[in-house]
Design a protein around this motif. Sequence first.
Motif, PDB file in Angstrom:
ATOM      1  N   ASP A  90       0.851  -1.187   0.000  1.00 21.98           N
ATOM      2  CA  ASP A  90       0.000   0.000   0.000  1.00 21.98           C
ATOM      3  C   ASP A  90       0.885   1.233   0.000  1.00 21.98           C
ATOM      4  O   ASP A  90       2.086   1.166   0.294  1.00 21.98           O
ATOM      5  CB  ASP A  90      -0.927   0.004   1.222  1.00 21.98           C
ATOM      6  N   TYR A  91       0.284   2.375  -0.356  1.00 24.33           N
ATOM      7  CA  TYR A  91       0.946   3.675  -0.346  1.00 24.33           C
ATOM      8  C   TYR A  91       0.172   4.630   0.551  1.00 24.33           C
ATOM      9  O   TYR A  91      -1.056   4.595   0.585  1.00 24.33           O
ATOM     10  CB  TYR A  91       0.961   4.274  -1.761  1.00 24.33           C
ATOM     11  N   VAL A  92       0.894   5.492   1.252  1.00 21.46           N
ATOM     12  CA  VAL A  92       0.282   6.599   1.981  1.00 21.46           C
ATOM     13  C   VAL A  92       1.063   7.853   1.626  1.00 21.46           C
ATOM     14  O   VAL A  92       2.290   7.895   1.782  1.00 21.46           O
ATOM     15  CB  VAL A  92       0.305   6.364   3.508  1.00 21.46           C
ATOM     16  N   ALA A  93       0.358   8.868   1.123  1.00 20.98           N
ATOM     17  CA  ALA A  93       1.018  10.099   0.686  1.00 20.98           C
ATOM     18  C   ALA A  93       1.192  11.055   1.852  1.00 20.98           C
ATOM     19  O   ALA A  93       0.310  11.218   2.693  1.00 20.98           O
ATOM     20  CB  ALA A  93       0.210  10.760  -0.428  1.00 20.98           C
ATOM     21  N   LYS A  94       2.364  11.685   1.914  1.00 22.24           N
ATOM     22  CA  LYS A  94       2.619  12.739   2.891  1.00 22.24           C
ATOM     23  C   LYS A  94       2.091  14.070   2.364  1.00 22.24           C
ATOM     24  O   LYS A  94       2.170  14.326   1.162  1.00 22.24           O
ATOM     25  CB  LYS A  94       4.120  12.874   3.145  1.00 22.24           C
ATOM     26  N   PRO A  95       1.584  14.936   3.230  1.00 16.69           N
ATOM     27  CA  PRO A  95       1.330  14.712   4.666  1.00 16.69           C
ATOM     28  C   PRO A  95       0.113  13.815   4.827  1.00 16.69           C
ATOM     29  O   PRO A  95      -0.838  13.897   4.049  1.00 16.69           O
ATOM     30  CB  PRO A  95       1.083  16.115   5.201  1.00 16.69           C
ATOM     31  N   PHE A  96       0.134  12.988   5.844  1.00 11.66           N
ATOM     32  CA  PHE A  96      -0.957  12.052   6.027  1.00 11.66           C
ATOM     33  C   PHE A  96      -1.589  12.209   7.404  1.00 11.66           C
ATOM     34  O   PHE A  96      -0.997  12.768   8.331  1.00 11.66           O
ATOM     35  CB  PHE A  96      -0.471  10.603   5.870  1.00 11.66           C
ATOM     36  N   SER A  97      -2.794  11.720   7.513  1.00  9.55           N
ATOM     37  CA  SER A  97      -3.477  11.671   8.803  1.00  9.55           C
ATOM     38  C   SER A  97      -2.981  10.445   9.562  1.00  9.55           C
ATOM     39  O   SER A  97      -3.063   9.323   9.037  1.00  9.55           O
ATOM     40  CB  SER A  97      -4.991  11.570   8.592  1.00  9.55           C
ATOM     41  N   PRO A  98      -2.457  10.619  10.778  1.00 11.41           N
ATOM     42  CA  PRO A  98      -2.011   9.443  11.540  1.00 11.41           C
ATOM     43  C   PRO A  98      -3.117   8.416  11.729  1.00 11.41           C
ATOM     44  O   PRO A  98      -2.856   7.209  11.711  1.00 11.41           O
ATOM     45  CB  PRO A  98      -1.573  10.048  12.880  1.00 11.41           C
ATOM     46  N   LYS A  99      -4.367   8.882  11.869  1.00 14.76           N
ATOM     47  CA  LYS A  99      -5.473   7.945  12.043  1.00 14.76           C
ATOM     48  C   LYS A  99      -5.700   7.123  10.778  1.00 14.76           C
ATOM     49  O   LYS A  99      -5.990   5.930  10.833  1.00 14.76           O
ATOM     50  CB  LYS A  99      -6.748   8.700  12.425  1.00 14.76           C
ATOM     51  N   GLU A 100      -5.569   7.767   9.608  1.00 16.08           N
ATOM     52  CA  GLU A 100      -5.708   7.016   8.353  1.00 16.08           C
ATOM     53  C   GLU A 100      -4.575   6.008   8.214  1.00 16.08           C
ATOM     54  O   GLU A 100      -4.794   4.865   7.799  1.00 16.08           O
ATOM     55  CB  GLU A 100      -5.697   7.954   7.145  1.00 16.08           C
ATOM     56  N   LEU A 101      -3.358   6.421   8.570  1.00 16.54           N
ATOM     57  CA  LEU A 101      -2.228   5.499   8.498  1.00 16.54           C
ATOM     58  C   LEU A 101      -2.475   4.290   9.390  1.00 16.54           C
ATOM     59  O   LEU A 101      -2.216   3.142   8.995  1.00 16.54           O
ATOM     60  CB  LEU A 101      -0.946   6.211   8.914  1.00 16.54           C
ATOM     61  N   MET A 102      -2.991   4.509  10.595  1.00 10.40           N
ATOM     62  CA  MET A 102      -3.278   3.385  11.489  1.00 10.40           C
ATOM     63  C   MET A 102      -4.351   2.472  10.891  1.00 10.40           C
ATOM     64  O   MET A 102      -4.280   1.244  11.020  1.00 10.40           O
ATOM     65  CB  MET A 102      -3.739   3.891  12.854  1.00 10.40           C
ATOM     66  N   ALA A 103      -5.341   3.064  10.203  1.00 10.99           N
ATOM     67  CA  ALA A 103      -6.381   2.262   9.562  1.00 10.99           C
ATOM     68  C   ALA A 103      -5.798   1.397   8.461  1.00 10.99           C
ATOM     69  O   ALA A 103      -6.153   0.217   8.312  1.00 10.99           O
ATOM     70  CB  ALA A 103      -7.478   3.170   9.007  1.00 10.99           C
ATOM     71  N   ARG A 104      -4.891   1.958   7.709  1.00  9.09           N
ATOM     72  CA  ARG A 104      -4.268   1.197   6.625  1.00  9.09           C
ATOM     73  C   ARG A 104      -3.368   0.091   7.177  1.00  9.09           C
ATOM     74  O   ARG A 104      -3.334  -1.023   6.642  1.00  9.09           O
ATOM     75  CB  ARG A 104      -3.482   2.136   5.708  1.00  9.09           C
ATOM     76  N   ILE A 105      -2.626   0.397   8.240  1.00  9.04           N
ATOM     77  CA  ILE A 105      -1.799  -0.627   8.878  1.00  9.04           C
ATOM     78  C   ILE A 105      -2.682  -1.776   9.360  1.00  9.04           C
ATOM     79  O   ILE A 105      -2.392  -2.952   9.123  1.00  9.04           O
ATOM     80  CB  ILE A 105      -1.010  -0.023  10.057  1.00  9.04           C
ATOM     81  N   GLY A 106      -3.782  -1.426  10.021  1.00 10.96           N
ATOM     82  CA  GLY A 106      -4.685  -2.455  10.516  1.00 10.96           C
ATOM     83  C   GLY A 106      -5.260  -3.301   9.404  1.00 10.96           C
ATOM     84  O   GLY A 106      -5.373  -4.531   9.537  1.00 10.96           O
ATOM     85  N   ALA A 107      -5.616  -2.660   8.279  1.00 13.09           N
ATOM     86  CA  ALA A 107      -6.186  -3.400   7.157  1.00 13.09           C
ATOM     87  C   ALA A 107      -5.172  -4.370   6.567  1.00 13.09           C
ATOM     88  O   ALA A 107      -5.499  -5.530   6.267  1.00 13.09           O
ATOM     89  CB  ALA A 107      -6.661  -2.416   6.082  1.00 13.09           C
ATOM     90  N   VAL A 108      -3.933  -3.915   6.375  1.00 16.51           N
ATOM     91  CA  VAL A 108      -2.899  -4.793   5.815  1.00 16.51           C
ATOM     92  C   VAL A 108      -2.609  -5.954   6.766  1.00 16.51           C
ATOM     93  O   VAL A 108      -2.485  -7.112   6.345  1.00 16.51           O
ATOM     94  CB  VAL A 108      -1.617  -3.998   5.515  1.00 16.51           C
ATOM     95  N   LEU A 109      -2.520  -5.675   8.048  1.00 14.95           N
ATOM     96  CA  LEU A 109      -2.246  -6.734   9.019  1.00 14.95           C
ATOM     97  C   LEU A 109      -3.382  -7.752   9.071  1.00 14.95           C
ATOM     98  O   LEU A 109      -3.135  -8.966   9.126  1.00 14.95           O
ATOM     99  CB  LEU A 109      -2.012  -6.138  10.404  1.00 14.95           C
TER     100      LEU A 109
END
Length: 228
Positions: free
Chosen positions: A97-116
């Motif tokens: 997955d990709y996350v573009a900077k600047p990013f929302s930390p909450k969105e990043l955590m959601a993406r981490i959770g989804a991948v895991l």
Amino acid sequence: MPHILITDDDPHLRRLVRTYAELEGYDCTEAGDGAAAVTALKQVPFDLVLLDVMMPGPDGFETLEAIRRFSQVPIIMLTARNEEYDKLNGFQLGVDDYVAKPFSPKELMARIGAVLRRTQSRTPAAVTNELAFGGLSIFPDSRIVTLDGKKVTLPPKEFDLLYKLAQNEHIVLSRDKLLETVWGYQYCGDARTVDTHIKSLREHIGPYRKLIQTVWGVGYKFEEPDEN
């Protein structure tokens, strides 16, 4: 407790991500550059890697390529660039997955959770039936694809996408549905993520690319094209 490797040359960003990740219950290790990340991965098992693209020394793509030589650990890339070429390059090398900077930390955590969730719940041995479409064969148990008998190794996300489409032959799947079922999240995904993966997947399956048909304004379906 999932163990995450945060790789970025910016210590402030690493601390920010670590703070949010630890609040989510993740164990975190930091790496300040690509070489340190590769060394850490060879010494300790990780469940996921966050990898910055723009770093001194080996950049994110070079680091990703080095990691994929010995590990299939899920990787999310952090990038200040949003060019399609960069994403295609990363997906072909096996980024999840990709996350573009600047990013929302909450969105990043959601993406981490989804991948895991997706990678930890993956049980390929439970499905053993080959799916065959002419010279294209998909083997879910070994996550192998063959084209006219020749093995093709797809990046993890592209295999998941191909398998989902093939399982639903003749059925139109919307981009949102693919984000939900393949990526594992419903609201923080970008439809362009699906399009970029489809483009890369078509390149990988070459002569069988026409099996993946675009349904304009909706999504994609998997079937033989009508030549009439």
